[in-house]
Design a protein around this motif. Structure first.
Motif, mmCIF file in Angstrom:
data_model
loop_
_atom_site.group_PDB
_atom_site.id
_atom_site.type_symbol
_atom_site.label_atom_id
_atom_site.label_comp_id
_atom_site.label_asym_id
_atom_site.label_seq_id
_atom_site.Cartn_x
_atom_site.Cartn_y
_atom_site.Cartn_z
ATOM 1 N N TRP A 30 49.068 104.740 17.900
ATOM 2 C CA TRP A 30 50.009 104.811 19.016
ATOM 3 C C TRP A 30 51.224 103.929 18.746
ATOM 4 O O TRP A 30 51.132 102.905 18.076
ATOM 5 C CB TRP A 30 49.332 104.363 20.315
ATOM 6 C CG TRP A 30 48.179 105.221 20.718
ATOM 7 C CD1 TRP A 30 46.849 104.910 20.660
ATOM 8 C CD2 TRP A 30 48.249 106.552 21.257
ATOM 9 N NE1 TRP A 30 46.089 105.957 21.114
ATOM 10 C CE2 TRP A 30 46.914 106.978 21.491
ATOM 11 C CE3 TRP A 30 49.296 107.421 21.551
ATOM 12 C CZ2 TRP A 30 46.606 108.229 22.017
ATOM 13 C CZ3 TRP A 30 48.985 108.675 22.076
ATOM 14 C CH2 TRP A 30 47.673 109.075 22.304
ATOM 15 N N GLN A 31 52.358 104.346 19.292
ATOM 16 C CA GLN A 31 53.596 103.598 19.105
ATOM 17 C C GLN A 31 53.977 102.792 20.339
ATOM 18 O O GLN A 31 54.485 101.680 20.220
ATOM 19 C CB GLN A 31 54.740 104.555 18.744
ATOM 20 C CG GLN A 31 54.493 105.330 17.461
ATOM 21 C CD GLN A 31 55.590 106.333 17.188
ATOM 22 O OE1 GLN A 31 56.741 105.973 16.947
ATOM 23 N NE2 GLN A 31 55.246 107.617 17.245
ATOM 24 N N ALA A 32 53.776 103.356 21.517
ATOM 25 C CA ALA A 32 54.048 102.606 22.741
ATOM 26 C C ALA A 32 53.076 101.426 22.796
ATOM 27 O O ALA A 32 51.870 101.604 22.599
ATOM 28 C CB ALA A 32 53.892 103.498 23.961
ATOM 29 N N PRO A 33 53.547 100.225 23.068
ATOM 30 C CA PRO A 33 52.713 99.038 22.853
ATOM 31 C C PRO A 33 51.763 98.656 23.979
ATOM 32 O O PRO A 33 50.803 97.928 23.749
ATOM 33 C CB PRO A 33 53.755 97.932 22.652
ATOM 34 C CG PRO A 33 54.928 98.382 23.477
ATOM 35 C CD PRO A 33 54.946 99.868 23.381
ATOM 36 N N GLU A 34 52.001 99.128 25.189
ATOM 37 C CA GLU A 34 51.227 98.624 26.321
ATOM 38 C C GLU A 34 50.043 99.527 26.659
ATOM 39 O O GLU A 34 50.151 100.752 26.638
ATOM 40 C CB GLU A 34 52.128 98.472 27.553
ATOM 41 C CG GLU A 34 53.253 97.452 27.356
ATOM 42 C CD GLU A 34 54.059 97.229 28.624
ATOM 43 O OE1 GLU A 34 53.718 97.803 29.670
ATOM 44 O OE2 GLU A 34 55.037 96.466 28.562
#
Length: 313
Positions: A30-34
């Motif tokens: 995944w790229q989105a961190p949250e």
């Protein structure tokens, strides 16, 4: 016998280790961190059957649809990656078409110049891409994938000139008769819900009665995207647009159903960021709003309203 049991135990351990490695190798990055470890992250939920399904199941269901609407959050990179996978899978057997909210009607002539062999950089130049509104890093791969699989790229948005005209005058004379009719038949409750979303999107700083021009634009853009989808001869037709545009109860599907006379299969998939306090799929989306949800991590939160208020202080 004891040696056999030891041997079998060692084999079991090795196999278990290999299975773990295999799972790690195929796990999505995944790229989105949250909230990457949220229990819903990466899951797909079928709102019609109220059950979780696999990505392969989803792709099979989508292949049976004449029209597939994908609703994204524009700034989430994982949404663009999933869209690329869906587009590639949908074009694997039959080269259809993809309608992009990010392309306007005045670019359609430029679209005709695109070639499947063009590199992403060449495509960007040919389209005279509007980088300020839509980062090419997010959408260039989708356009490239569409062409590479033999699909047709179609503009979904109105031109800036038309949008400005509509905002000032609410004049629908620039549309076809069918487009005008779909707008006229949108229920009052839908218009009220859209107006509320626009009001919230403007951080509740503009009175609702002053946002009628924005409502006209929202309806007109939905009508335009539906028109482009319905009139594409290349099926299946996929729409890449913001989540509200793709929603069954508010957006393009309401216009598309009118144009197709309910004779076609229309499927909506919403790509949804998980929330820390919400653990059940039904907490996010209802069956009235979409057919499927694909949950992703959350992009870094930006308080757009705080920035908006500072700039208007």
């Amino acid at each position: 016998m004891r040696e056999n049991r030891v041997y079998l135990s060692v084999v079991a351990i090795v196999l278990s280790f290999l299975l773990v490695l295999s799972a790690l190798a195929t796990e999505r990055v995944w790229q989105a961190p949250e909230l990457q470890k949220h229990p819903l992250t990466g899951t797909i939920y079928d709102l019609r059957t109220q059950a979780f399904i696999t990505s392969d199941d989803l792709q099979e269901f989508l292949k049976r649809s004449d029209y597939v609407l994908i609703g994204e959050k524009h700034d989430n990179p994982d949404h663009h990656q999933l869209e690329q996978e869906i587009i590639s899978a949908s074009m694997a057997e039959t080269a259809g078409s993809v309608v992009f909210e990010m392309l306007s009607e005045d670019q359609q002539g430029l679209i005709k110049q695109l070639q499947p062999t063009d590199s992403p950089e060449v495509l960007k130049d040919k389209l005279k891409w509007n980088e300020r509104s839509w980062p090419w890093a997010d959408y260039g791969k989708l356009i490239h994938a569409t062409l590479r699989h033999g699909g047709k790229v179609i503009s979904g948005n109105l031109s800036t000139v038309t949008l400005q005209h509509l905002y000032k005058t609410s004049d629908k004379q620039r549309f076809t008769k069918e487009q005008q009719e779909t707008i006229n038949h949108i229920d009052h409750t839908v218009k009220e819900a859209l107006l509320e979303q626009i009001y919230q999107g403007h951080c509740r700083m503009t009175e609702k009665d002053r946002l009628s021009g924005m409502l006209t634009i929202q309806l007109a853009r939905d009508a335009m995207m539906a028109w482009q989808m319905a009139n594409s001869p290349h099926k299946p037709v996929v729409l890449v647009a913001g989540a509200t545009h793709s929603r069954k109860d508010l957006g393009v599907p309401l216009h598309l159903k009118q144009l197709t006379k309910n004779s076609s299969t229309i499927t909506t998939l919403l790509l949804v960021e998980v929330q820390e306090s919400l653990s059940q799929p039904q907490d996010y989306v209802t069956q009235d709003q979409a057919d499927y949800i694909w949950f992703t991590p959350k992009q870094v939160s930006v308080d757009y309203c705080a920035n908006f208020k500072r700039s208007h202080a």
